[in-house]
Design a protein around this motif. Structure first.
Motif, short mmCIF file in Angstrom:
data_model
loop_
_atom_site.label_atom_id
_atom_site.label_comp_id
_atom_site.label_asym_id
_atom_site.label_seq_id
_atom_site.Cartn_x
_atom_site.Cartn_y
_atom_site.Cartn_z
N MET A 1 -12.55 -4.14 -0.53
CA MET A 1 -11.13 -4.69 -1.10
C MET A 1 -10.29 -3.63 -0.24
N THR A 2 -9.12 -4.31 0.17
CA THR A 2 -8.01 -3.85 0.95
C THR A 2 -7.00 -3.44 -0.16
N VAL A 3 -6.61 -1.98 0.26
CA VAL A 3 -5.40 -1.43 -0.51
C VAL A 3 -4.34 -1.19 0.36
N THR A 4 -2.91 -1.56 0.17
CA THR A 4 -2.08 -1.50 1.01
C THR A 4 -0.88 -0.76 0.21
N ARG A 5 -0.48 0.30 0.96
CA ARG A 5 0.81 1.22 0.29
C ARG A 5 1.88 1.11 1.00
N TYR A 6 2.90 1.02 0.23
CA TYR A 6 4.24 0.91 0.71
C TYR A 6 5.27 2.02 0.50
N GLU A 7 5.91 2.48 1.28
CA GLU A 7 6.86 3.58 1.03
C GLU A 7 6.03 4.79 0.39
N THR A 8 5.31 5.30 1.04
CA THR A 8 4.47 6.50 0.91
C THR A 8 5.10 7.77 0.78
N SER A 9 4.73 8.67 0.12
CA SER A 9 4.86 10.23 0.32
C SER A 9 3.55 11.00 0.27
N PRO A 10 3.57 12.32 0.37
CA PRO A 10 2.56 13.03 0.33
C PRO A 10 1.94 12.76 -1.20
N VAL A 11 2.66 12.34 -2.15
CA VAL A 11 2.03 12.49 -3.60
C VAL A 11 2.13 11.14 -4.27
N TYR A 12 2.79 10.12 -3.74
CA TYR A 12 2.58 8.77 -4.41
C TYR A 12 3.18 8.00 -3.44
N SER A 13 2.74 6.39 -3.71
CA SER A 13 3.50 5.33 -2.94
C SER A 13 4.36 4.52 -3.98
N LYS A 14 5.49 4.27 -3.75
CA LYS A 14 6.23 3.48 -4.36
C LYS A 14 5.57 2.04 -5.00
N VAL A 15 4.93 1.60 -4.01
CA VAL A 15 4.09 0.35 -4.44
C VAL A 15 2.79 0.33 -3.71
N THR A 16 1.90 -0.04 -4.47
CA THR A 16 0.37 -0.24 -4.16
C THR A 16 -0.19 -1.67 -4.38
N GLU A 17 -0.88 -2.19 -3.53
CA GLU A 17 -1.18 -3.71 -3.53
C GLU A 17 -2.74 -3.64 -3.30
N ALA A 18 -3.63 -4.19 -4.45
CA ALA A 18 -5.09 -4.20 -4.27
C ALA A 18 -5.44 -5.73 -4.93
N ASN A 19 -6.35 -6.24 -4.34
CA ASN A 19 -7.01 -7.21 -4.85
C ASN A 19 -6.16 -8.35 -5.68
N GLY A 20 -5.03 -8.58 -5.03
CA GLY A 20 -3.95 -9.56 -5.51
C GLY A 20 -3.15 -9.09 -6.54
N PHE A 21 -3.22 -7.86 -6.99
CA PHE A 21 -2.12 -7.10 -7.87
C PHE A 21 -1.27 -6.39 -7.14
N VAL A 22 0.03 -6.14 -7.46
CA VAL A 22 0.97 -5.27 -7.17
C VAL A 22 1.49 -4.34 -8.24
N PHE A 23 1.42 -3.16 -7.75
CA PHE A 23 1.74 -2.06 -8.81
C PHE A 23 2.88 -1.08 -8.48
N THR A 24 4.04 -1.14 -9.16
CA THR A 24 5.09 -0.21 -8.60
C THR A 24 4.83 1.14 -9.53
N ALA A 25 5.35 2.28 -8.70
CA ALA A 25 5.40 3.30 -9.38
C ALA A 25 6.48 3.24 -10.46
N GLY A 26 6.67 4.18 -11.31
CA GLY A 26 8.01 4.31 -12.05
C GLY A 26 9.34 4.34 -11.10
N VAL A 27 10.20 3.27 -11.57
CA VAL A 27 11.35 3.60 -10.77
C VAL A 27 12.46 4.29 -11.74
N ILE A 28 13.48 4.92 -11.17
CA ILE A 28 14.28 5.48 -12.06
C ILE A 28 15.65 5.27 -11.16
#
Length: 115
Positions: free
Chosen positions: A1-28
């Motif tokens: 499985m490939t995991v793609t991360r977008y707009e990453t920092s040392p502690v989290y990614s704003k978006v992570t894509e894995a296995n056809g799913f897209v997860f956002t971090a908490g957006v404020i």
């Protein structure tokens, strides 16, 4: 499985894509002077941008978690939420009251979407 991360920092990614799913971090919200409806609209606009980074959009959101600093803000949040959904495809959603980083921050939202 490939995991793609977008707009990453040392502690989290704003978006992570894995296995056809897209997860956002908490957006404020950035503008904490707005009321809950305005902050929610701002957060949802940012979620639109983040989903687009991963090649999906709000029509494919299957789950959302909403944190409010006061559950009495739910009606104002729901007003902006309803405009954003535009009557199409409401996802499964949890909405809870929680302590937040800054008391002026009225809402935080994260979503899970499919590609």
């Amino acid at each position: 499985m490939t995991v793609t991360r977008y707009e990453t920092s040392p502690v989290y990614s704003k978006v992570t894509e894995a296995n056809g799913f897209v997860f956002t971090a908490g957006v404020i919200p950035a503008d904490l002077s707005k009321d809950v409806e305005g902050q929610t609209a701002e957060v949802l606009t940012e979620i639109d941008r983040l989903l687009a980074l991963a090649g999906t959009d709000k029509s494919k959101v299957v789950q959302a978690t909403v944190w409010l600093n006061d559950i009495r803000h739910r009606d104002g949040m729901n007003k902006a939420w309803g405009v954003w959904l535009d009557g199409k495809g409401a996802p499964a959603r949890a909405c809870v009251e929680a302590k937040v980083i800054d008391p002026r921050m009225l809402v935080e939202i994260s979503v899970v979407a499919v590609k």
